[in-house]
Motif scaffolding. Structure first.
Motif, PDB file in Angstrom:
ATOM      1  N   ILE A  62       0.920  -1.361  -0.022  1.00 47.65           N
ATOM      2  CA  ILE A  62       0.361  -0.094   0.049  1.00 47.65           C
ATOM      3  C   ILE A  62       0.941   1.272   0.037  1.00 47.65           C
ATOM      4  CG2 ILE A  62      -0.225   0.168   2.400  1.00 47.65           C
ATOM      5  CD1 ILE A  62      -3.119   0.652   1.971  1.00 47.65           C
ATOM      6  N   LYS A  63       2.068   1.077   0.530  1.00 43.90           N
ATOM      7  CA  LYS A  63       2.990   2.126   0.555  1.00 43.90           C
ATOM      8  C   LYS A  63       3.255   2.888  -0.967  1.00 43.90           C
ATOM      9  CE  LYS A  63       4.166   4.196   4.494  1.00 43.90           C
ATOM     10  NZ  LYS A  63       5.526   3.874   5.048  1.00 43.90           N
ATOM     11  N   THR A  64       3.123   2.082  -1.804  1.00 41.98           N
ATOM     12  CA  THR A  64       3.115   2.419  -3.241  1.00 41.98           C
ATOM     13  C   THR A  64       2.512   3.844  -3.689  1.00 41.98           C
ATOM     14  OG1 THR A  64       3.658   0.306  -4.026  1.00 41.98           O
ATOM     15  CG2 THR A  64       3.257   1.709  -5.903  1.00 41.98           C
ATOM     16  N   TYR A  65       1.415   3.718  -3.023  1.00 49.47           N
ATOM     17  CA  TYR A  65       0.168   4.677  -3.067  1.00 49.47           C
ATOM     18  C   TYR A  65       0.345   5.780  -2.244  1.00 49.47           C
ATOM     19  CZ  TYR A  65      -1.991   0.943  -5.916  1.00 49.47           C
ATOM     20  OH  TYR A  65      -2.382  -0.255  -6.596  1.00 49.47           O
ATOM     21  N   PHE A  66       1.389   5.740  -1.389  1.00 44.40           N
ATOM     22  CA  PHE A  66       1.483   6.716  -0.393  1.00 44.40           C
ATOM     23  C   PHE A  66       2.004   8.390  -0.801  1.00 44.40           C
ATOM     24  CE2 PHE A  66       3.723   9.053   3.046  1.00 44.40           C
ATOM     25  CZ  PHE A  66       2.551   9.076   3.985  1.00 44.40           C
ATOM     26  N   CYS A  67       0.824   9.338  -0.564  1.00 46.14           N
ATOM     27  CA  CYS A  67       1.349  10.697  -1.021  1.00 46.14           C
ATOM     28  C   CYS A  67       0.449  11.319  -0.053  1.00 46.14           C
ATOM     29  CB  CYS A  67       0.791  10.837  -2.506  1.00 46.14           C
ATOM     30  SG  CYS A  67       0.899  12.385  -3.052  1.00 46.14           S
ATOM     31  N   SER A  68       1.113  12.795   0.390  1.00 47.79           N
ATOM     32  CA  SER A  68       0.372  13.628   1.235  1.00 47.79           C
ATOM     33  C   SER A  68       0.236  14.866   0.807  1.00 47.79           C
ATOM     34  CB  SER A  68       1.410  13.747   2.334  1.00 47.79           C
ATOM     35  OG  SER A  68       0.760  14.303   3.568  1.00 47.79           O
ATOM     36  N   ASN A  69      -0.999  15.460   0.843  1.00 45.81           N
ATOM     37  CA  ASN A  69      -1.340  16.700   0.696  1.00 45.81           C
ATOM     38  C   ASN A  69      -1.052  17.772   1.652  1.00 45.81           C
ATOM     39  OD1 ASN A  69      -2.206  16.556  -2.013  1.00 45.81           O
ATOM     40  ND2 ASN A  69      -4.325  16.343  -1.555  1.00 45.81           N
ATOM     41  N   ASP A  77     -14.394   2.485   0.714  1.00 42.24           N
ATOM     42  CA  ASP A  77     -15.166   3.156  -0.297  1.00 42.24           C
ATOM     43  C   ASP A  77     -14.488   3.148  -1.799  1.00 42.24           C
ATOM     44  OD1 ASP A  77     -17.281   3.490   1.393  1.00 42.24           O
ATOM     45  OD2 ASP A  77     -16.742   5.886   1.676  1.00 42.24           O
ATOM     46  N   HIS A  78     -13.264   2.799  -1.843  1.00 38.99           N
ATOM     47  CA  HIS A  78     -12.474   2.820  -3.182  1.00 38.99           C
ATOM     48  C   HIS A  78     -11.679   1.511  -3.246  1.00 38.99           C
ATOM     49  CE1 HIS A  78     -13.103   7.012  -3.898  1.00 38.99           C
ATOM     50  NE2 HIS A  78     -13.274   7.251  -2.648  1.00 38.99           N
ATOM     51  N   PRO A  79     -12.352   0.499  -3.391  1.00 40.67           N
ATOM     52  CA  PRO A  79     -11.901  -1.063  -3.509  1.00 40.67           C
ATOM     53  C   PRO A  79     -11.080  -0.845  -5.061  1.00 40.67           C
ATOM     54  CG  PRO A  79     -14.315  -1.023  -4.018  1.00 40.67           C
ATOM     55  CD  PRO A  79     -13.864   0.514  -3.519  1.00 40.67           C
ATOM     56  N   GLU A  80     -11.388  -0.039  -5.808  1.00 41.35           N
ATOM     57  CA  GLU A  80     -10.872   0.005  -7.137  1.00 41.35           C
ATOM     58  C   GLU A  80      -9.165   0.433  -6.928  1.00 41.35           C
ATOM     59  OE1 GLU A  80     -11.621   4.249  -6.548  1.00 41.35           O
ATOM     60  OE2 GLU A  80     -12.493   2.639  -6.157  1.00 41.35           O
ATOM     61  N   VAL A  81      -8.905   0.983  -5.828  1.00 38.70           N
ATOM     62  CA  VAL A  81      -7.457   1.357  -5.642  1.00 38.70           C
ATOM     63  C   VAL A  81      -7.096   0.243  -4.382  1.00 38.70           C
ATOM     64  CG1 VAL A  81      -6.063   2.995  -4.486  1.00 38.70           C
ATOM     65  CG2 VAL A  81      -7.869   3.799  -6.015  1.00 38.70           C
ATOM     66  N   PHE A  82      -8.013   0.398  -3.324  1.00 35.99           N
ATOM     67  CA  PHE A  82      -7.206  -0.567  -2.153  1.00 35.99           C
ATOM     68  C   PHE A  82      -7.697  -2.077  -2.034  1.00 35.99           C
ATOM     69  CE2 PHE A  82      -7.505   3.866  -1.042  1.00 35.99           C
ATOM     70  CZ  PHE A  82      -6.374   4.170  -0.867  1.00 35.99           C
ATOM     71  N   GLY A 138      -7.740  -5.725  -2.141  1.00 34.99           N
ATOM     72  CA  GLY A 138      -6.714  -6.790  -2.255  1.00 34.99           C
ATOM     73  C   GLY A 138      -5.554  -6.418  -1.785  1.00 34.99           C
ATOM     74  N   ILE A 139      -5.254  -5.254  -1.027  1.00 40.93           N
ATOM     75  CA  ILE A 139      -4.195  -4.696  -0.493  1.00 40.93           C
ATOM     76  C   ILE A 139      -4.422  -4.493   1.085  1.00 40.93           C
ATOM     77  CG2 ILE A 139      -2.132  -2.998  -0.443  1.00 40.93           C
ATOM     78  CD1 ILE A 139      -2.667  -2.140  -3.452  1.00 40.93           C
ATOM     79  N   ARG A 140      -3.566  -5.211   1.712  1.00 37.30           N
ATOM     80  CA  ARG A 140      -3.883  -5.191   3.076  1.00 37.30           C
ATOM     81  C   ARG A 140      -3.004  -4.002   3.579  1.00 37.30           C
ATOM     82  NH1 ARG A 140      -5.820  -9.106   6.187  1.00 37.30           N
ATOM     83  NH2 ARG A 140      -4.209  -8.725   7.783  1.00 37.30           N
TER      84      ARG A 140
END
Length: 315
Positions: free
Chosen positions: A162-169, A240-245, A247-249
């Motif tokens: 999941i850290k692949t998608y990590f980003c912070s506004n 609410d966003h299974p298209e992103v998350f 299958g990723i624990r």
């Protein structure tokens, strides 16, 4: 290529920290053309104060543009979309009102990595602990924001999860053309709009950069109960966003953080902080588990668990 950079900052009850943020943005070596503020509740905005501040830093009045919304209208994704739409810059910098650039090179470092490849959709900066930051939170900053820069793609999923998608506004710079292509931030989200966007970008074949030399001072000394509320909302955003998350624990990354923090406390002789770590970690886990199952919970309990009541009250 010469870029135009605007900053987009949601604001609620601005204080002296926000004043310092504006001063430091005004002093950047690679200039911010304009700061677009999406302010929640006009009654909390002191226009005369900010007019004086803008004159103090030597900027024209138009350098700071303010759009007021009501509290019920605030949304982590939608309000930022509004701010971006009020700008025509080809590059925009998202920040929160409590993040302070460490030096005059923040925008330069972010832009350098963003410009290094046309497939980098966004670059986020490193968050350093504030003065007075607690010991456990100080290590959490080191864990989440290491000293080495990196660019992440879908190929990193087996290693980073999941850290692949990590980003912070809290501090992140975006290419507007890619942002437009991807449809902007999710218009209605309780939390985590930055990671949702990053996930969509990675799945679309783009990459996300982390610029370790682009530093902002930002941290919180959250209580265990506040951590529970935050992690409840975090889990809701993932459900609410299974298209992103899907299958990723996420739990594995949390367990790794707890383990490494415990070892770090032991090595530094802070054994008395272990009970606090256990308490806070338990609160995080409970909040996350409740958030994962929020659809099974009664509305009254959801409203007690969330940090963002207006999200649920909007329906």
């Amino acid at each position: 290529m010469r870029h135009v950079i605007d900053a987009v900052i949601p604001v609620y009850k601005p204080d002296g920290t926000f004043d310092e943020l504006l001063r430091r943005l005004a002093a950047q070596r690679v200039p911010v053309r304009r700061v677009v503020v999406v302010n929640t509740e006009e009654k909390y905005w002191d226009g005369e104060h900010f007019s004086r501040l803008i004159a103090e830093v030597g900027k024209n009045p138009d350098w700071l543009r303010v759009h007021h919304i009501r509290k019920i209208e605030f949304d982590h994704g939608g309000s930022r979309n509004l701010g971006v739409r009020l700008s025509d810059a080809d590059i925009f910098l998202c920040m929160t009102m409590d993040a302070i650039p460490r030096d005059r090179s923040l925008t330069a470092h972010l832009l350098r990595l963003l410009d290094s490849s046309e497939d980098i959709a966004a670059v986020y900066g490193r968050q350093l602990p504030c003065r007075g930051c607690g010991t456990i939170e100080r290590y959490t900053r080191q864990f989440n924001y290491p000293e080495k820069s990196r660019v992440k793609s879908e190929a990193d999923l087996p290693e980073l999860g999941i850290k692949t998608y990590f980003c912070s506004n809290v501090c992140a710079m975006y290419r507007r053309d890619i942002w437009e292509k991807l449809g902007g931030f999710t218009a209605r989200t309780i939390f985590n709009e930055d990671m949702i966007y990053a996930g969509h970008a990675v799945k679309a074949g783009f990459r996300i950069g982390y610029a370790a030399d682009a530093e902002v001072i930002h941290s919180h000394n959250y209580s265990g109960i506040t951590q529970l509320h935050r992690n409840f909302d975090l889990a809701v955003s993932q459900v609410d966003h299974p298209e992103v998350f899907g299958g990723i624990r996420s739990e594995g990354e949390g367990i790794r953080l707890v383990r490494k923090t415990a070892f770090w406390l032991l090595r530094n002789g802070d054994i008395l902080l272990l009970p606090k770590l256990v308490w806070q970690s338990g609160c995080k886990y409970l909040g996350f588990r409740l958030g994962r199952d929020y659809r099974k919970l009664p509305r009254w309990l959801i409203l007690r668990l969330t940090m963002n009541r207006s999200y649920w009250e909007r329906g």
